[in-house]
Design an enzyme around this catalytic site. Structure first.
Site, PDB file in Angstrom:
ATOM      1  N   HIS A   1     158.227  21.117  44.453  1.00  0.00           N
ATOM      2  CA  HIS A   1     158.328  22.575  44.365  1.00  0.00           C
ATOM      3  C   HIS A   1     158.204  23.293  45.705  1.00  0.00           C
ATOM      4  CE1 HIS A   1     153.910  22.369  44.512  1.00  0.00           C
ATOM      5  NE2 HIS A   1     153.951  23.621  44.921  1.00  0.00           N
TER       6      HIS A   1
HETATM    7  C1  UD1 Z   1     153.398  29.083  44.670  1.00  0.00           C
HETATM    8  C2  UD1 Z   1     152.663  29.003  46.002  1.00  0.00           C
HETATM    9  C3  UD1 Z   1     152.510  27.555  46.414  1.00  0.00           C
HETATM   10  C4  UD1 Z   1     151.866  26.740  45.316  1.00  0.00           C
HETATM   11  C5  UD1 Z   1     152.621  26.931  44.005  1.00  0.00           C
HETATM   12  C6  UD1 Z   1     151.867  26.236  42.888  1.00  0.00           C
HETATM   13  C7  UD1 Z   1     153.043  30.925  47.495  1.00  0.00           C
HETATM   14  C8  UD1 Z   1     153.726  31.404  48.709  1.00  0.00           C
HETATM   15  N1  UD1 Z   1     153.403  29.700  47.042  1.00  0.00           N
HETATM   16  O1  UD1 Z   1     154.686  28.580  44.882  1.00  0.00           O
HETATM   17  O2  UD1 Z   1     151.688  27.475  47.568  1.00  0.00           O
HETATM   18  O3  UD1 Z   1     151.893  25.385  45.689  1.00  0.00           O
HETATM   19  O4  UD1 Z   1     152.708  28.327  43.692  1.00  0.00           O
HETATM   20  O5  UD1 Z   1     152.685  25.951  41.808  1.00  0.00           O
HETATM   21  O6  UD1 Z   1     152.200  31.613  46.969  1.00  0.00           O
HETATM   22  N2  UD1 Z   1     158.806  31.268  38.619  1.00  0.00           N
HETATM   23  C9  UD1 Z   1     159.074  31.361  37.286  1.00  0.00           C
HETATM   24  N3  UD1 Z   1     158.016  31.467  36.424  1.00  0.00           N
HETATM   25  C10 UD1 Z   1     156.728  31.479  36.831  1.00  0.00           C
HETATM   26  C11 UD1 Z   1     156.476  31.391  38.205  1.00  0.00           C
HETATM   27  C12 UD1 Z   1     157.517  31.276  39.083  1.00  0.00           C
HETATM   28  O7  UD1 Z   1     160.233  31.360  36.862  1.00  0.00           O
HETATM   29  O8  UD1 Z   1     155.819  31.566  35.980  1.00  0.00           O
HETATM   30  C13 UD1 Z   1     159.946  31.089  39.554  1.00  0.00           C
HETATM   31  C14 UD1 Z   1     160.534  32.411  40.056  1.00  0.00           C
HETATM   32  O9  UD1 Z   1     161.919  32.212  40.187  1.00  0.00           O
HETATM   33  C15 UD1 Z   1     159.901  32.545  41.430  1.00  0.00           C
HETATM   34  C16 UD1 Z   1     159.783  31.098  41.882  1.00  0.00           C
HETATM   35  O10 UD1 Z   1     159.492  30.363  40.700  1.00  0.00           O
HETATM   36  O11 UD1 Z   1     160.675  33.326  42.310  1.00  0.00           O
HETATM   37  C17 UD1 Z   1     158.693  30.860  42.916  1.00  0.00           C
HETATM   38  O12 UD1 Z   1     157.437  31.349  42.437  1.00  0.00           O
HETATM   39  P1  UD1 Z   1     156.290  31.802  43.475  1.00  0.00           P
HETATM   40  O13 UD1 Z   1     155.073  32.109  42.738  1.00  0.00           O
HETATM   41  O14 UD1 Z   1     156.834  32.826  44.398  1.00  0.00           O
HETATM   42  O15 UD1 Z   1     156.079  30.533  44.377  1.00  0.00           O
HETATM   43  P2  UD1 Z   1     155.873  29.015  43.931  1.00  0.00           P
HETATM   44  O16 UD1 Z   1     157.053  28.231  44.401  1.00  0.00           O
HETATM   45  O17 UD1 Z   1     155.479  28.946  42.514  1.00  0.00           O
HETATM   46  N1  UDP Z   2     150.162  20.267  37.197  1.00  0.00           N
HETATM   47  C1  UDP Z   2     150.221  20.404  35.824  1.00  0.00           C
HETATM   48  N2  UDP Z   2     151.451  20.320  35.218  1.00  0.00           N
HETATM   49  C2  UDP Z   2     152.594  20.071  35.905  1.00  0.00           C
HETATM   50  C3  UDP Z   2     152.506  19.920  37.322  1.00  0.00           C
HETATM   51  C4  UDP Z   2     151.277  20.029  37.931  1.00  0.00           C
HETATM   52  O1  UDP Z   2     149.209  20.609  35.160  1.00  0.00           O
HETATM   53  O2  UDP Z   2     153.662  20.014  35.295  1.00  0.00           O
HETATM   54  C5  UDP Z   2     148.832  20.367  37.845  1.00  0.00           C
HETATM   55  C6  UDP Z   2     148.467  19.164  38.678  1.00  0.00           C
HETATM   56  O3  UDP Z   2     147.869  18.160  37.884  1.00  0.00           O
HETATM   57  C7  UDP Z   2     147.509  19.788  39.697  1.00  0.00           C
HETATM   58  C8  UDP Z   2     148.082  21.167  39.909  1.00  0.00           C
HETATM   59  O4  UDP Z   2     148.894  21.450  38.767  1.00  0.00           O
HETATM   60  O5  UDP Z   2     146.214  19.915  39.132  1.00  0.00           O
HETATM   61  C9  UDP Z   2     148.919  21.207  41.154  1.00  0.00           C
HETATM   62  O6  UDP Z   2     149.635  22.393  41.196  1.00  0.00           O
HETATM   63  P1  UDP Z   2     151.008  22.566  41.993  1.00  0.00           P
HETATM   64  O7  UDP Z   2     151.623  21.243  42.254  1.00  0.00           O
HETATM   65  O8  UDP Z   2     151.809  23.568  41.251  1.00  0.00           O
HETATM   66  O9  UDP Z   2     150.528  23.285  43.335  1.00  0.00           O
HETATM   67  P2  UDP Z   2     149.864  22.801  44.709  1.00  0.00           P
HETATM   68  O10 UDP Z   2     148.684  21.955  44.399  1.00  0.00           O
HETATM   69  O11 UDP Z   2     150.909  22.091  45.498  1.00  0.00           O
HETATM   70  O12 UDP Z   2     149.510  24.089  45.374  1.00  0.00           O
END
Ligand code: UD1
Ligand code: UDP
Length: 375
Positions: A227
């Site tokens: 991601h």
């Molecule tokens: C964010 C964090 C990242 C973290 C990740 C955990 C920032 C800059 N990034 O990344 O550090 O590792 O969360 O998962 O804060 N979207 C949906 N539904 C949702 C959420 C997101 O469709 O419920 C889609 C949208 O198109 C959105 C994109 O995902 O634009 C990215 O979401 P965003 O929260 O901006 O960043 P993440 O990639 O989730």
């Molecule tokens: N996780 C989850 N379901 C998923 C993917 C990840 O519950 O489908 C959990 C995972 O076990 C860990 C956390 O989400 O506890 C990690 O989050 P993510 O990878 O979104 O973000 P990051 O840690 O890179 O910020």
């Protein structure tokens, strides 16, 4: 004390649940959800599974470019913090919700406690690196999960308090609190995700049916998550990763982050049938999937750590990691997005023995609450 906790993204719900369980025994907690993640599979499922109390305030910010998303959070957080007037604000990790929570509180003169302080990739164009550096620089309480994180903060001029982990730190890190020029006090607490894992792994073992549902054999599949912006915003890089996954010798399960699903939908990348793309799963299913995988391939910070804690070899789909301890002994191997490196790392992954205990003892939340109480 009255603590105000800011969460917004998936990993923060998991970390906050472990903190809340301890903090609410003796203190009042106001939980604020920024709304950064909002799909049921990215948010609600964690509240249900982890017993995290419903948010007292839901800011409904949603997705958007960094500036707009963070600005909306700041504006709404400032109102809530003014009204609630907490003794401290607790933020987690390195997302835009972390940045906004830390900044809003610091500007109001409310002490900030940063859980997972001191992590550095040393890659300045990574959005999370900016968020971490800013959050750490305005925090009063720097809750460092590892010795590496402590060392990073010491180099930046923060001051170490007497470490509370059982193992004594190396003499080089024994600085008195007055030694720091920057504002925060460092506490070596251990990693709060270990607290969460320890309390939920037994539940995952008894409650998760995900292996049966997906007809997976323990040890007979690979688990992948992707991601990071660097991997999803670059279609060529994403395609190389997806192609490498398809070439692994076992079936691959890919619980797909909505960001990655959107990236795949906007390109003509074809995902081979050997890679099973499924919706994001809940925490218990994710723990079960990790525990029984032969190998984990990921660009997630949390998943790298969990694989290590569960003793499952990991290939990290990045060129660097903040969790450098996981690389020792070959438990985690950096492979970037290069199919040859990914496949070679996946083939070779047979670390010997047990992963050394570098993430504390599973009582990080207790140490954090004690630190807040002793101030
Ligand atoms: C964010 C964090 C990242 C973290 C990740 C955990 C920032 C800059 N990034 O990344 O550090 O590792 O969360 O998962 O804060 N979207 C949906 N539904 C949702 C959420 C997101 O469709 O419920 C889609 C949208 O198109 C959105 C994109 O995902 O634009 C990215 O979401 P965003 O929260 O901006 O960043 P993440 O990639 O989730
Ligand atoms: N996780 C989850 N379901 C998923 C993917 C990840 O519950 O489908 C959990 C995972 O076990 C860990 C956390 O989400 O506890 C990690 O989050 P993510 O990878 O979104 O973000 P990051 O840690 O890179 O910020």
């Amino acid at each position: 004390m009255k603590l105000l906790t800011v969460v917004g993204a998936r990993p923060q719900f998991i970390k906050a649940a472990a903190f809340s369980r301890v903090a609410r025994r003796r203190h009042t907690e106001v939980l604020v959800h920024t709304g950064q993640h909002y799909d049921a599979a990215m948010s609600d499922v964690f509240f249900d599974e982890l017993g995290l109390p419903r948010p007292d305030h839901h800011l409904g910010v949603g997705s958007g470019p960094h500036g707009r998303q963070t600005a909306r959070m700041l504006e709404r957080l400032e109102d809530v913090m003014r009204r609630e007037a907490p003794d401290a604000v607790v933020v987690y990790g390195d997302t835009n919700s972390t940045l906004a929570g830390a900044l809003a509180a610091a500007k109001l003169g409310i002490p900030v406690a940063h859980v997972e302080a001191g992590l550095r990739s040393f890659v300045r164009d990574m959005p999370e690196e900016v968020n971490r550096i800013v959050a750490d620089s305005v925090s009063a309480y720097l809750f460092a999960p590892t010795q590496t994180a402590v060392d990073n903060l010491l180099r930046e001029g923060h001051a170490l308090t007497v470490p509370s982990l059982d193992a004594p730190p190396p003499p080089s890190t024994l600085h008195p609190p007055s030694a720091g020029a920057a504002g925060g006090r460092i506490y070596l607490t251990g990693d709060i995700m270990y607290d969460a894992l320890l309390s939920h792994a037994p539940l995952a073992a008894t409650h998760s049916r995900v292996l049966d549902e997906l007809a997976l054999r323990p040890g007979g599949y690979a688990l992948a998550t992707v991601h990071r912006a660097a991997n999803t915003d670059d279609a060529a890089r994403l395609e190389r990763i997806v192609d490498a996954l398809a070439m692994l010798r076992e079936p691959v399960v890919l619980p797909v982050h909505p960001r990655t699903r959107a990236a795949l939908a906007h390109t003509d990348i074809e995902v081979d049938a050997a890679v099973r793309v499924i919706d994001p799963v809940g925490y218990l299913d994710m723990l079960a999937l990790q525990q029984h995988a032969r190998i984990v391939l990921t660009d997630s910070g949390g998943v790298q750590k969990e694989a290590y804690l569960l003793g499952v070899p990991c290939v990290t789909l990045r060129d660097e990691t903040e969790w450098v301890e996981t690389l020792a002994g070959g438990w985690n191997v950096l492979a970037g997005a290069d199919p040859e490196r990914i496949l070679a790392a996946a083939r070779r992954a047979r670390p010997a023995g047990e992963p050394p205990p570098v993430f504390g003892d599973g009582h990080a939340a207790e140490r954090m609450v004690e630190a807040l109480e002793s101030a």
